[in-house]
Motif scaffolding. Structure first.
Motif, mmCIF file in Angstrom:
data_model
loop_
_atom_site.group_PDB
_atom_site.id
_atom_site.type_symbol
_atom_site.label_atom_id
_atom_site.label_comp_id
_atom_site.label_asym_id
_atom_site.label_seq_id
_atom_site.Cartn_x
_atom_site.Cartn_y
_atom_site.Cartn_z
ATOM 1 N N ALA A 1 0.818 -1.214 0.000
ATOM 2 C CA ALA A 1 0.000 0.000 0.000
ATOM 3 C C ALA A 1 0.851 1.262 0.000
ATOM 4 N N ALA A 2 2.178 1.119 -0.162
ATOM 5 C CA ALA A 2 3.045 2.302 -0.208
ATOM 6 C C ALA A 2 2.688 3.169 -1.407
ATOM 7 N N LEU A 3 2.885 4.473 -1.285
ATOM 8 C CA LEU A 3 2.464 5.376 -2.342
ATOM 9 C C LEU A 3 3.322 5.250 -3.598
ATOM 10 N N ASN A 4 4.642 5.176 -3.424
ATOM 11 C CA ASN A 4 5.510 5.375 -4.591
ATOM 12 C C ASN A 4 6.673 4.404 -4.703
ATOM 13 N N ASP A 5 6.620 3.270 -4.022
ATOM 14 C CA ASP A 5 7.801 2.408 -3.994
ATOM 15 C C ASP A 5 7.472 0.936 -4.164
ATOM 16 N N ASP A 6 8.163 0.287 -5.135
ATOM 17 C CA ASP A 6 8.247 -1.169 -5.158
ATOM 18 C C ASP A 6 9.057 -1.600 -3.936
ATOM 19 N N LEU A 7 8.746 -2.773 -3.396
ATOM 20 C CA LEU A 7 9.438 -3.222 -2.189
ATOM 21 C C LEU A 7 9.920 -4.662 -2.327
ATOM 22 N N PHE A 8 11.174 -4.890 -1.928
ATOM 23 C CA PHE A 8 11.676 -6.236 -1.693
ATOM 24 C C PHE A 8 11.267 -6.657 -0.281
ATOM 25 N N PHE A 9 10.999 -7.970 -0.098
ATOM 26 C CA PHE A 9 10.617 -8.458 1.227
ATOM 27 C C PHE A 9 11.218 -9.836 1.440
ATOM 28 N N SER A 10 11.660 -10.078 2.677
ATOM 29 C CA SER A 10 12.205 -11.383 3.029
ATOM 30 C C SER A 10 12.117 -11.589 4.535
ATOM 31 N N ILE A 11 12.106 -12.861 4.942
ATOM 32 C CA ILE A 11 12.187 -13.234 6.357
ATOM 33 C C ILE A 11 13.471 -14.031 6.535
ATOM 34 N N ALA A 12 14.326 -13.593 7.423
ATOM 35 C CA ALA A 12 15.642 -14.209 7.592
ATOM 36 C C ALA A 12 15.524 -15.710 7.847
ATOM 37 N N ASN A 13 16.315 -16.496 7.113
ATOM 38 C CA ASN A 13 16.421 -17.948 7.303
ATOM 39 C C ASN A 13 15.115 -18.698 7.074
ATOM 40 N N HIS A 14 14.218 -18.131 6.299
ATOM 41 C CA HIS A 14 12.962 -18.797 5.981
ATOM 42 C C HIS A 14 12.694 -18.719 4.482
ATOM 43 N N THR A 15 12.076 -19.751 3.956
ATOM 44 C CA THR A 15 11.689 -19.791 2.551
ATOM 45 C C THR A 15 10.179 -19.623 2.450
ATOM 46 N N LEU A 16 9.757 -18.849 1.474
ATOM 47 C CA LEU A 16 8.342 -18.598 1.248
ATOM 48 C C LEU A 16 7.904 -19.293 -0.031
ATOM 49 N N THR A 17 6.676 -19.791 -0.041
ATOM 50 C CA THR A 17 6.104 -20.406 -1.235
ATOM 51 C C THR A 17 4.986 -19.518 -1.758
ATOM 52 N N VAL A 18 5.180 -18.955 -2.944
ATOM 53 C CA VAL A 18 4.172 -18.084 -3.553
ATOM 54 C C VAL A 18 3.046 -18.941 -4.118
ATOM 55 N N VAL A 19 1.799 -18.638 -3.734
ATOM 56 C CA VAL A 19 0.658 -19.438 -4.182
ATOM 57 C C VAL A 19 -0.442 -18.594 -4.826
ATOM 58 N N GLU A 20 -0.330 -17.271 -4.738
ATOM 59 C CA GLU A 20 -1.392 -16.431 -5.279
ATOM 60 C C GLU A 20 -0.849 -15.041 -5.564
ATOM 61 N N ALA A 21 -1.394 -14.401 -6.592
ATOM 62 C CA ALA A 21 -1.028 -13.024 -6.908
ATOM 63 C C ALA A 21 -2.284 -12.285 -7.350
ATOM 64 N N ASP A 22 -2.564 -11.151 -6.737
ATOM 65 C CA ASP A 22 -3.726 -10.330 -7.083
ATOM 66 C C ASP A 22 -5.017 -11.140 -7.059
ATOM 67 N N ALA A 23 -5.172 -11.964 -6.017
ATOM 68 C CA ALA A 23 -6.381 -12.772 -5.811
ATOM 69 C C ALA A 23 -6.589 -13.801 -6.914
ATOM 70 N N LEU A 24 -5.504 -14.305 -7.479
ATOM 71 C CA LEU A 24 -5.563 -15.359 -8.487
ATOM 72 C C LEU A 24 -4.492 -16.387 -8.163
ATOM 73 N N TYR A 25 -4.894 -17.649 -8.086
ATOM 74 C CA TYR A 25 -3.946 -18.705 -7.752
ATOM 75 C C TYR A 25 -2.893 -18.840 -8.848
ATOM 76 N N VAL A 26 -1.664 -19.137 -8.440
ATOM 77 C CA VAL A 26 -0.568 -19.351 -9.382
ATOM 78 C C VAL A 26 0.083 -20.696 -9.097
ATOM 79 N N LYS A 27 0.839 -21.177 -10.072
ATOM 80 C CA LYS A 27 1.630 -22.385 -9.840
ATOM 81 C C LYS A 27 2.615 -22.085 -8.711
ATOM 82 N N PRO A 28 2.601 -22.864 -7.630
ATOM 83 C CA PRO A 28 3.460 -22.544 -6.484
ATOM 84 C C PRO A 28 4.944 -22.583 -6.851
ATOM 85 N N PHE A 29 5.688 -21.637 -6.283
ATOM 86 C CA PHE A 29 7.142 -21.675 -6.414
ATOM 87 C C PHE A 29 7.758 -21.081 -5.155
#
Length: 589
Positions: A239-267
């Motif tokens: 929800a930031a006004l003017n910035d793309d953002l990188f995001f990470s959690i230290a020592n943890h892996t995230l599995t992407v399953v959805e983008a813009d309320a649409l399911y995606v092939k998990p990676f």
């Protein structure tokens, strides 16, 4: 559509009295119907004193909350939100990503689908969620009020319909935003007056909290408490006004399953990039007891930026805390220095190669249950350049933009001028004269080397121009980034539609060779997409939603400078292909 409660029978009259009294006592109410649930909410737009970074200020909020209240619904539900404006500012609310099928009057962008709600007035947004499920969000859609007026919109699947991924132990919305010591309205007002780039925010936030890396903010830190060996669904929103953002959690892996309320092939990924306007759902699998004992982990977000202007080059941090078997939570004490030493590794600020590689991983599920209905045949093709430019400095004024001009932004060199009457209302009643014209160019009027040496003349044209297309037209748009005043990414959002991203690349789009590389099998479907810095994307969609639909950069500074346009999709022949008349409480200009 809402089910009528009116009837002459005593039973229905008693039901009506009961429902009315419940709505008065419980404004956020869900009423069952045969088709789904009617979910009633009340948004009171009020000034509220809020303190961050040891700075207290009065700011515009919904129901006194920052971020605003969460809306939860199911696919098929009818949502009614009564927005009551108690502040001096005009206001409107956009339900970002909702298709608004036959409900364009509730889309929300000021002067596009509605006049804003004025002080002391109210408006009921009324829409049915059709064929959608996942994470979306809502925000103010006038000037820069969305800096403080925004919140989560969660759409659950229909009852007894599972997610296409393992059921999480818990679901947690995470909204990235900003804190401004100054009034953001004053910031953009001054920038438009001087022609310069606006000042930047004082911090980024996670769920409204700046975190320990900012001065006077150690006690304003988002903390996510988790149990070992569990899976959590994190609903991420930028929800930031003017910035793309990188995001990470230290020592943890995230599995992407959805983008813009649409399911995606998990990676899987250790780091993700999310542009303003986008949402991304990820699964977080926590570590087991032995690995997590006495452990806390830092989550962090910071900007991706390739332009020439100033930006908020800071990092927002939160804390992932593991619960012990006895129910207690790890409670490490951090200093600013120790936090920095535990931050996850993020790409460089200008990490365009990472962004391109990450974006290329998104693919639609494209299965029987969730098909990718990308148009194979294209009826109309468009080529839109997207980027910055300039406008002449008014006489007897000193401007602080490039070479003494004012910053502007445009699509096909047209900087969009907001009218003073809503375009949708003007179109519907056939009174467009003096409000808008239908000659937005399909291609740049003056071709040039879009990502090479910029032209000598950087001035843009101004106008309120739209594109008109027939109902059920299949459309392809190539969105070409430019380097006129520096190459940078542009998060393009389209109202009223999802679209398929069938191709992308760097440099200038090649109409002879690039289309042969388009993905027409499982392209990702989105409502907001980042145009690569110094590159292009190609999107396709079917114009099956009649009305007026805004398309614009979701950097609010670029939106303020005119990087926007609108589509008019004409009615179809059938009743369910036509835009109904406006509601009686539609705000007036």
């Amino acid at each position: 559509m809402a089910v009528s409660l009116y009837s002459s029978s005593p039973t229905c009259l008693l039901t009506l009295l009961f429902v009315t009294s419940c709505l008065l006592l419980f404004p956020d109410l869900a009423i069952p119907t045969n088709a789904g649930i009617i979910r009633h909410h009340k948004f009171e737009i009020r000034l509220q004193n809020v303190t961050r970074l040891c700075h207290t200020k009065s700011m515009v909020t919904v129901n006194g909350k920052f971020p605003g209240p969460r809306i939860i619904a199911r696919e098929g539900d009818n949502v009614l939100v009564n927005v009551i404006n108690h502040v001096p500012n005009n206001i409107s609310i956009h339900w970002h990503g909702i298709r608004q099928l036959q409900s364009g009057w509730s889309d929300g962008p000021s002067y596009i689908t509605q006049c804003p709600i004025q002080t002391g007035q109210s408006y009921v947004y009324n829409f049915t969620i059709t064929g959608q499920r996942g994470t979306l969000w809502w925000h103010a859609h006038i000037t820069w009020l969305r800096a403080t007026v925004y919140g989560t919109l969660i759409i659950l699947p229909k009852k007894n319909v599972p997610y296409p991924f393992p059921k999480p132990h818990k679901e947690v919305p995470i909204l990235f935003g900003e804190w401004w010591n100054a009034d953001p309205e004053a910031v953009i007002s001054q920038a438009l007056q001087t022609g310069a780039g606006p000042n930047v925010s004082d911090s980024y936030t996670i769920n409204g909290l700046p975190g320990p890396l900012y001065n006077c903010s150690a006690n304003e830190t988002f903390k996510l408490k988790v149990k070992p060996g569990k899976t959590y669904l994190l609903r991420l929103i930028n929800a930031a006004l003017n910035d793309d953002l990188f995001f990470s959690i230290a020592n943890h892996t995230l599995t992407v399953v959805e983008a813009d309320a649409l399911y995606v092939k998990p990676f899987e990924t250790d780091i993700l990039l999310i542009t303003p306007g986008q949402t991304t759902n990820v699964l977080l699998k926590t570590k087991h007891y032995l690995a997590a004992a006495n452990s806390t982990f830092i989550m962090a977000a910071r900007p991706y930026f390739t332009g020439l202007g100033i930006f908020d080059n800071s990092t927002v941090a939160g804390i992932l805390e593991y619960e012990y078997p006895n129910g207690s939570v790890s409670s490490s004490t951090f200093t600013n220095t120790s936090i920095k030493s535990l931050l996850p590794t993020l790409p460089p600020i200008n990490g365009t190669s990472f962004v391109a590689n990450f974006s290329s991983k998104f693919r639609s599920l494209a299965n029987v249950q969730f098909p990718a209905n990308v148009p194979k045949k294209v009826d109309r093709q468009f080529f839109f350049t997207v980027g910055l430019g300039s406008s002449p400095c008014p006489k007897n004024q000193t401007c602080q933009g490039p070479n003494g001009t004012k910053f502007s932004a445009s699509m096909n060199n047209i900087s969009f001028t907001l009218p003073t009457t809503a375009i949708l209302q003007s179109y519907f009643f056939g009174k467009s004269n003096g409000v808008f014209t239908t000659d937005f160019p399909r291609f740049p009027l003056v071709p040039f080397n879009y990502t090479g040496t910029p032209p000598n003349n950087t001035f843009v044209a101004n106008g309120t121009k739209v594109v008109v297309v027939k109902f059920n037209t299949s459309i392809e748009v190539v969105l070409q980034g430019t380097s006129i005043l520096g190459a940078e990414s542009h998060p393009l959002h389209m109202h009223g539609y999802n679209f398929f991203v069938v191709g992308q690349g760097f440099g200038n789009f090649d109409p002879k060779n690039d289309p042969s590389k388009f993905n027409l099998v499982d392209p990702v479907e989105r409502n907001t997409v980042g145009i690569p810095s110094g590159g292009w994307i190609a999107i396709r969609f079917l114009a099956d939603n009649p009305g007026v639909w805004f398309m614009h950069c979701h950097f609010d500074v670029h939106l303020s400078w005119g990087l926007k346009m609108a589509w008019i999709v004409l009615d179809g022949k059938l009743p369910n292909q036509k835009l109904p008349p406006p509601p009686s409480d539609l705000p007036k200009c």
